[in-house]
Design a protein around this motif. Structure first.
Motif, mmCIF file in Angstrom:
data_model
loop_
_atom_site.group_PDB
_atom_site.id
_atom_site.type_symbol
_atom_site.label_atom_id
_atom_site.label_comp_id
_atom_site.label_asym_id
_atom_site.label_seq_id
_atom_site.Cartn_x
_atom_site.Cartn_y
_atom_site.Cartn_z
ATOM 1 N N HIS A 177 2.734 -4.719 2.933
ATOM 2 C CA HIS A 177 3.123 -3.287 2.998
ATOM 3 C C HIS A 177 3.276 -2.267 3.014
ATOM 4 N N LEU A 178 3.577 -1.020 4.159
ATOM 5 C CA LEU A 178 3.697 -0.036 3.210
ATOM 6 C C LEU A 178 4.337 0.513 2.867
ATOM 7 N N LEU A 213 0.878 -1.201 -0.005
ATOM 8 C CA LEU A 213 -0.041 0.099 -0.377
ATOM 9 C C LEU A 213 0.909 1.174 0.178
ATOM 10 N N PHE A 214 0.588 2.371 -0.849
ATOM 11 C CA PHE A 214 1.583 3.215 -1.359
ATOM 12 C C PHE A 214 0.927 4.574 -0.332
ATOM 13 N N ILE A 215 2.283 4.463 0.482
ATOM 14 C CA ILE A 215 1.634 6.413 1.407
ATOM 15 C C ILE A 215 2.238 6.775 0.919
ATOM 16 N N PRO A 216 2.175 8.638 1.499
ATOM 17 C CA PRO A 216 2.904 9.768 1.014
ATOM 18 C C PRO A 216 3.597 9.975 1.217
ATOM 19 N N HIS A 217 5.215 10.157 0.685
ATOM 20 C CA HIS A 217 6.617 10.990 1.749
ATOM 21 C C HIS A 217 6.664 11.755 2.984
ATOM 22 N N GLY A 218 7.136 10.713 3.563
ATOM 23 C CA GLY A 218 7.198 12.041 4.615
ATOM 24 C C GLY A 218 6.187 11.335 5.791
ATOM 25 N N HIS A 273 10.305 4.398 4.851
ATOM 26 C CA HIS A 273 10.540 3.615 3.411
ATOM 27 C C HIS A 273 9.644 2.415 3.158
ATOM 28 N N VAL A 274 9.847 2.055 3.349
ATOM 29 C CA VAL A 274 8.634 0.605 3.843
ATOM 30 C C VAL A 274 8.708 0.055 5.470
ATOM 31 N N ALA A 275 7.566 -0.575 5.721
ATOM 32 C CA ALA A 275 7.354 -1.480 6.512
ATOM 33 C C ALA A 275 6.559 -2.616 6.486
ATOM 34 N N GLU A 276 7.076 -3.247 6.956
ATOM 35 C CA GLU A 276 6.265 -4.881 6.659
ATOM 36 C C GLU A 276 5.416 -5.200 7.873
ATOM 37 N N LEU A 277 3.888 -5.146 7.545
ATOM 38 C CA LEU A 277 3.171 -5.437 9.583
ATOM 39 C C LEU A 277 2.626 -6.633 8.972
ATOM 40 N N SER A 278 1.539 -7.422 10.415
ATOM 41 C CA SER A 278 0.680 -7.946 10.105
ATOM 42 C C SER A 278 0.335 -8.315 10.366
ATOM 43 N N ILE A 279 -1.408 -8.638 9.983
ATOM 44 C CA ILE A 279 -2.221 -8.629 10.960
ATOM 45 C C ILE A 279 -2.898 -9.955 10.740
ATOM 46 N N HIS A 280 -2.593 -11.087 12.007
ATOM 47 C CA HIS A 280 -2.581 -12.531 12.369
ATOM 48 C C HIS A 280 -1.805 -13.491 11.506
ATOM 49 N N VAL A 297 0.955 -6.035 13.578
ATOM 50 C CA VAL A 297 2.234 -5.970 14.207
ATOM 51 C C VAL A 297 3.290 -5.584 13.554
ATOM 52 N N GLU A 298 4.047 -4.461 13.390
ATOM 53 C CA GLU A 298 5.317 -4.137 12.293
ATOM 54 C C GLU A 298 6.188 -5.305 12.940
ATOM 55 N N LEU A 299 6.359 -6.420 11.650
ATOM 56 C CA LEU A 299 7.543 -6.849 11.572
ATOM 57 C C LEU A 299 9.748 -6.418 11.508
ATOM 58 N N ARG A 300 8.690 -5.148 10.919
ATOM 59 C CA ARG A 300 10.611 -4.646 10.661
ATOM 60 C C ARG A 300 9.952 -3.570 9.131
ATOM 61 N N SER A 301 10.880 -2.497 9.411
ATOM 62 C CA SER A 301 10.474 -1.427 8.384
ATOM 63 C C SER A 301 12.400 -0.900 8.332
ATOM 64 N N TRP A 302 11.753 -0.014 7.352
ATOM 65 C CA TRP A 302 13.324 0.620 6.557
ATOM 66 C C TRP A 302 12.872 1.646 6.652
ATOM 67 N N ARG A 303 13.948 2.499 7.930
ATOM 68 C CA ARG A 303 13.348 4.506 7.422
ATOM 69 C C ARG A 303 14.103 5.100 6.307
ATOM 70 N N ASN A 304 13.644 6.415 6.198
ATOM 71 C CA ASN A 304 15.198 7.743 5.531
ATOM 72 C C ASN A 304 15.243 7.589 6.622
ATOM 73 N N ASP A 305 16.418 8.985 5.979
ATOM 74 C CA ASP A 305 16.704 9.684 7.217
ATOM 75 C C ASP A 305 16.174 10.910 7.609
ATOM 76 N N ASP A 306 15.294 11.526 7.594
ATOM 77 C CA ASP A 306 14.156 11.996 8.532
ATOM 78 C C ASP A 306 13.460 11.341 9.756
ATOM 79 N N GLY A 307 13.334 9.902 9.422
ATOM 80 C CA GLY A 307 12.594 8.855 10.157
ATOM 81 C C GLY A 307 10.746 8.905 9.851
ATOM 82 N N SER A 308 11.265 8.619 8.466
ATOM 83 C CA SER A 308 9.401 8.198 8.182
ATOM 84 C C SER A 308 9.655 7.387 7.864
#
Length: 131
Positions: free
Chosen positions: A57-58, A13-18, A45-52, A32-43
């Motif tokens: 991914h975001l 699922l695509f989300i806005p920058h920032g 980039h990609v988050a992998e989540l699981s619902i049961h 539950v957030e399984l893992r994520s990759w963040r940009n230098d500003d903390g926003s």
């Protein structure tokens, strides 16, 4: 989460920058957030989540690849179907977490109970169960 030898869908699922706050998914769906990759500003980039066990991914949008978040295009091209035990409970929880109602929960003659919400990033979720 499914093993690498199991075929399963994992929507992106695509989300806005920032975007830094993706807590809606935990509040609405117990994701539950399984893992994520963040940009230098903390926003995000990609988050992998699981619902049961159902993984999604975001991902920040990539306009150069034609991958836009829904509010930019003022529309959607897909709805995420989420099968749950109690549609009313999940719909109420999502609405309290900040979702917008699209269609109320109702039973359909084709054997499903369904309701649709829109998450804070513009993605529509069809909350459903077989009846």
């Amino acid at each position: 989460m499914a093993s690498n030898k199991t075929t399963f869908f994992a929507p992106q699922l695509f989300i806005p920058h920032g975007v830094t706050d993706i807590s809606f998914y935990a509040k609405a769906f117990d994701a539950v957030e399984l893992r994520s990759w963040r940009n230098d500003d903390g926003s995000i980039h990609v988050a992998e989540l699981s619902i049961h066990g159902a993984v999604f991914h975001l991902h920040e949008e990539h306009s150069e690849k034609g991958q836009f978040e829904p509010t930019r295009t003022k529309g959607i091209t897909a709805i995420v179907g989420l099968f749950v035990e109690d549609v009313h409970e999940v719909m109420d929880k999502a609405l309290h977490a900040g979702a917008m109602p699209i269609t109320p929960t109702q039973d359909y003659e084709h054997g499903y109970r369904q309701g649709t919400i829109q998450d804070p990033f513009g993605h529509q979720w069809l909350i459903e169960t077989r009846i």
